[in-house]
Write a protein that holds these residues in place. Structure first.
Motif, PDB file in Angstrom:
ATOM      1  N   ALA A 172       2.500  12.179 -20.841  1.00  0.00           N
ATOM      2  CA  ALA A 172       1.651  12.980 -19.962  1.00  0.00           C
ATOM      3  C   ALA A 172       1.978  12.604 -18.528  1.00  0.00           C
ATOM      4  N   VAL A 173       2.558  13.566 -17.822  1.00  0.00           N
ATOM      5  CA  VAL A 173       2.908  13.316 -16.427  1.00  0.00           C
ATOM      6  C   VAL A 173       1.739  13.725 -15.532  1.00  0.00           C
ATOM      7  N   ASN A 174       1.016  14.783 -15.951  1.00  0.00           N
ATOM      8  CA  ASN A 174      -0.170  15.213 -15.206  1.00  0.00           C
ATOM      9  C   ASN A 174      -1.388  14.608 -15.877  1.00  0.00           C
ATOM     10  N   GLY A 175      -2.516  15.242 -15.727  1.00  0.00           N
ATOM     11  CA  GLY A 175      -3.711  14.763 -16.410  1.00  0.00           C
ATOM     12  C   GLY A 175      -3.593  14.992 -17.907  1.00  0.00           C
ATOM     13  N   VAL A 176      -4.498  14.403 -18.661  1.00  0.00           N
ATOM     14  CA  VAL A 176      -4.568  14.710 -20.085  1.00  0.00           C
ATOM     15  C   VAL A 176      -5.819  15.541 -20.343  1.00  0.00           C
ATOM     16  N   LEU A 177      -5.785  16.279 -21.456  1.00  0.00           N
ATOM     17  CA  LEU A 177      -6.946  17.072 -21.866  1.00  0.00           C
ATOM     18  C   LEU A 177      -7.677  16.285 -22.940  1.00  0.00           C
ATOM     19  N   THR A 178      -8.961  16.106 -22.796  1.00  0.00           N
ATOM     20  CA  THR A 178      -9.726  15.395 -23.822  1.00  0.00           C
ATOM     21  C   THR A 178     -10.810  16.318 -24.375  1.00  0.00           C
ATOM     22  N   ARG A 179     -11.516  15.819 -25.378  1.00  0.00           N
ATOM     23  CA  ARG A 179     -12.597  16.605 -25.982  1.00  0.00           C
ATOM     24  C   ARG A 179     -13.895  16.475 -25.187  1.00  0.00           C
ATOM     25  N   SER A 180     -13.910  15.608 -24.204  1.00  0.00           N
ATOM     26  CA  SER A 180     -15.203  15.170 -23.669  1.00  0.00           C
ATOM     27  C   SER A 180     -15.601  15.761 -22.319  1.00  0.00           C
ATOM     28  N   GLY A 181     -14.847  16.748 -21.816  1.00  0.00           N
ATOM     29  CA  GLY A 181     -15.153  17.207 -20.457  1.00  0.00           C
ATOM     30  C   GLY A 181     -15.880  18.533 -20.347  1.00  0.00           C
ATOM     31  N   ALA A 182     -16.383  19.072 -21.449  1.00  0.00           N
ATOM     32  CA  ALA A 182     -17.028  20.394 -21.389  1.00  0.00           C
ATOM     33  C   ALA A 182     -18.406  20.310 -20.729  1.00  0.00           C
ATOM     34  N   HIS A 183     -18.711  21.290 -19.848  1.00  0.00           N
ATOM     35  CA  HIS A 183     -19.988  21.322 -19.133  1.00  0.00           C
ATOM     36  C   HIS A 183     -20.744  22.601 -19.452  1.00  0.00           C
ATOM     37  N   PRO A 184     -22.086  22.548 -19.418  1.00  0.00           N
ATOM     38  CA  PRO A 184     -22.868  23.768 -19.611  1.00  0.00           C
ATOM     39  C   PRO A 184     -22.387  24.865 -18.658  1.00  0.00           C
ATOM     40  N   GLY A 185     -22.249  26.063 -19.181  1.00  0.00           N
ATOM     41  CA  GLY A 185     -21.762  27.179 -18.372  1.00  0.00           C
ATOM     42  C   GLY A 185     -20.277  27.440 -18.577  1.00  0.00           C
ATOM     43  N   ASP A 186     -19.524  26.445 -19.075  1.00  0.00           N
ATOM     44  CA  ASP A 186     -18.097  26.675 -19.325  1.00  0.00           C
ATOM     45  C   ASP A 186     -17.907  27.745 -20.403  1.00  0.00           C
ATOM     46  N   LEU A 187     -16.799  28.462 -20.294  1.00  0.00           N
ATOM     47  CA  LEU A 187     -16.441  29.410 -21.343  1.00  0.00           C
ATOM     48  C   LEU A 187     -15.687  28.677 -22.442  1.00  0.00           C
ATOM     49  N   THR A 200      -8.734  34.332 -25.872  1.00  0.00           N
ATOM     50  CA  THR A 200      -9.971  35.082 -26.079  1.00  0.00           C
ATOM     51  C   THR A 200     -11.164  34.169 -25.850  1.00  0.00           C
ATOM     52  N   SER A 201     -12.146  34.682 -25.122  1.00  0.00           N
ATOM     53  CA  SER A 201     -13.377  33.933 -24.930  1.00  0.00           C
ATOM     54  C   SER A 201     -14.299  34.217 -26.118  1.00  0.00           C
ATOM     55  N   VAL A 202     -14.767  33.157 -26.775  1.00  0.00           N
ATOM     56  CA  VAL A 202     -15.593  33.337 -27.982  1.00  0.00           C
ATOM     57  C   VAL A 202     -17.011  32.816 -27.814  1.00  0.00           C
ATOM     58  N   GLY A 203     -17.308  32.225 -26.655  1.00  0.00           N
ATOM     59  CA  GLY A 203     -18.659  31.709 -26.474  1.00  0.00           C
ATOM     60  C   GLY A 203     -18.793  30.943 -25.180  1.00  0.00           C
ATOM     61  N   ALA A 204     -19.877  30.184 -25.091  1.00  0.00           N
ATOM     62  CA  ALA A 204     -20.150  29.436 -23.863  1.00  0.00           C
ATOM     63  C   ALA A 204     -20.784  28.084 -24.206  1.00  0.00           C
ATOM     64  N   ILE A 205     -20.556  27.123 -23.318  1.00  0.00           N
ATOM     65  CA  ILE A 205     -21.140  25.792 -23.492  1.00  0.00           C
ATOM     66  C   ILE A 205     -22.588  25.814 -22.983  1.00  0.00           C
ATOM     67  N   LEU A 206     -23.483  25.187 -23.762  1.00  0.00           N
ATOM     68  CA  LEU A 206     -24.901  25.128 -23.430  1.00  0.00           C
ATOM     69  C   LEU A 206     -25.304  23.671 -23.204  1.00  0.00           C
ATOM     70  N   ALA A 207     -26.410  23.494 -22.494  1.00  0.00           N
ATOM     71  CA  ALA A 207     -26.889  22.126 -22.271  1.00  0.00           C
ATOM     72  C   ALA A 207     -27.492  21.533 -23.547  1.00  0.00           C
TER      73      ALA A 207
END
Ligand code: ADP
Ligand code: MG
Length: 339
Positions: free
Chosen positions: A146-161, A302-309
Motif C-alpha cells: 500500500a503506497v497510499n492509504g489503506v481501506l479498512t472496515r472501520s471508517g463508515a459514518h452515518p450518512g455515508d452511502l 450501485t448505491s444500495v443503502g445508507a449508513i445509520l447511527a
C-alpha cells in the motif's frame, strides 16, 4: 504419475518452473532458499492476508478443473488485498497433498495460480508441501503493498452511502449450475457460461480497490465473500454504526435472475446471502458519489443503502418485509438455517 513417485523435492522443482525460477522485481531471494527476501517499494506498507481452501469444505474436485481451482484459490486472497486498497505482490503457497495425488493435477493448479497472479502483478515466491491424509488443501498467504492509504472496515459514518461494484448473486447461481450441469442445459448458453465463470473464476476487484485508496474516496471497504448482508454487518460492527439496505436496489445480472428462477430460488436472496461474489462493498460520503462513479469507470457501481447511527441492519423499501426473515449469511461453524 503420483506425487509419491517423484517426491517432494522434484515437485518443488517443477513448481519453481511454473512460478518462475527468477526472482521477480522487489524479491532478493525467491523459491529455493530457506525463506524468501522481499525489498518493499519505497515507503510502502505491507498488507498481509492468508486464506485456506479445503477439499469437500470449500470445493469438490469433481466440480472444478485444477487450473480454475488454482485461480480461485488465489482470487480469494487477491480480493482481500484489493478490499484493503493495496497492490497484491507476493504469495506463499502451502499445499496439503495425498501421497497418491496426481502430479499433473497439482501442476495444472499451480499454472492457474501463476496465470491469475501474472494478471495482477503477483508472483508465488515460496511455500511448503505437506502430506495430507485425505483432503487436498490449498493455503495461500499474500503480501500486498500500500503506497497510499489503506481501506479498512472501520471508517463508515452515518450518512455515508453504501456502494457495491458489479452485480451480486452470480457466484451462488453459478454454484447451482455447477451442481447440476446437465439440467442447466435448459438455460441460455451465454448465461450458463457467465455464471459458471463467476463461480469458478471470479475476478478480484484489484484495480477498483487501488483507485478508491489512491483517491481517498471510500470511508470503509470489504470484499463480498460471505454475502452482502453478512459483509455489510462486518462494516457496521467495525465502524460502530448501522445500515439501511434496499433489497430492490441490489444489482443483479439478467443471467443470475434466469438461473435463480431455474433453481427455484429468489435472486435477491442469492445476492444477499450468496458468498464468493468478490465484489467490493464500500461506503463513501454523498459528496463523493459522483467522483466514485467517475474513478471506477468502466466498472458499474450501485448505491444500495445508507449508513445509520443506530446499530443493526435494517431493510428498507417496498421489498423490505419479504427479505427480513432471510437475513443471515453463511457461517462456517453454524448449520445453515435454511431461512
Ligand atoms: P524447508 O525444508 O526449509 O521447509 P522446503 O524444502 O519445504 O524447505 O522448500 C524449499 C523451497 O521451496 C523454499 O524456498 C520454499 O519456499 C519453496 N517451496 C516449497 N513448497 C512450495 C510450494 N508449494 N510453492 C512454492 N514454493 C515452494
Ligand atoms: Mg518446507
Amino acid at each position: 504419475m503420483r506425487v509419491c513417485d517423484i517426491g517432494e523435492f522434484d515437485l518443488i522443482e517443477r513448481l519453481k518452473g511454473i512460478f518462475g525460477a527468477d526472482a521477480p522485481p522487489g524479491v532478493e531471494v525467491g523459491i529455493g532458499d530457506d525463506a524468501a527476501v522481499i525489498q518493499p517499494a519505497g515507503k510502502a506498507r505491507l498488507v498481509v492476508t492468508t486464506d485456506a481452501l479445503i477439499e469437500n469444505v470449500h470445493f469438490l474436485t469433481r466440480r472444478i478443473e485444477p487450473r480454475l481451482l488454482g485461480r480461485r484459490a488465489l482470487a480469494a486472497n487477491l480480493s482481500d488485498v484489493a478490499a484493503m486498497g493495496a497492490q497484491p505482490r507476493y504469495a506463499l503457497l502451502v499445499l496439503g497433498l495425498r501421497s497418491d495425488a496426481n502430479v499433473e493435477y497439482v501442476l495444472e493448479l499451480a499454472k492457474g495460480m501463476a496465470e491469475l497472479g501474472a494478471e495482477h502483478q503477483t508472483r508465488i515466491i515460496g511455500g511448503d508441501i505437506t502430506r495430507s491424509p485425505a483432503a487436498l488443501s490449498i493455503t495461500i498467504t499474500l503480501v500486498g503493498e500500500a503506497v497510499n492509504g489503506v481501506l479498512t472496515r472501520s471508517g463508515a459514518h452515518p450518512g455515508d452511502l453504501i456502494i457495491v461494484t458489479g452485480d451480486l448473486g452470480g457466484s451462488a447461481a453459478g454454484m447451482g449450475i455447477a451442481a447440476n450441469p446437465s439440467a442447466a442445459a435448459s438455460l441460455p448458453q451465454e448465461a450458463r457460461e457467465a455464471l459458471l465463470k463467476r463461480h469458478c473464476d471470479p475476478t478480484p476487484r484489484v484495480r477498483e480497490g487501488l483507485l478508491l485508496a489512491r483517491q481517498g474516496l471510500a470511508t470503509a471497504a470489504i470484499d463480498i465473500s460471505d454475502g452482502l448482508a453478512g459483509d455489510l454487518r462486518h462494516i457496521c460492527e467495525m465502524s460502530g454504526v448501522g445500515a439501511s439496505l434496499d433489497p430492490e436496489a441490489i444489482p443483479i445480472a439478467h443471467a443470475t435472475r434466469l438461473a435463480a428462477a431455474w433453481l427455484g430460488q429468489d435472486a435477491t436472496v442469492l445476492a444477499l446471502q450468496g458468498g464468493e461474489d468478490y465484489e467490493l462493498l464500500f461506503t463513501c460520503t454523498p459528496a463523493n458519489a459522483d467522483a466514485v462513479v467517475a474513478a471506477l469507470v468502466p466498472t458499474p457501481v450501485t448505491s444500495v443503502g445508507a449508513i445509520l447511527a443506530e446499530p443493526g441492519l435494517r431493510l428498507v423499501g417496498p421489498a423490505a418485509e419479504r427479505y427480513e426473515r432471510r437475513l443471515h449469511s453463511y457461517d462456517h461453524f453454524r448449520a445453515p438455517s435454511g431461512g
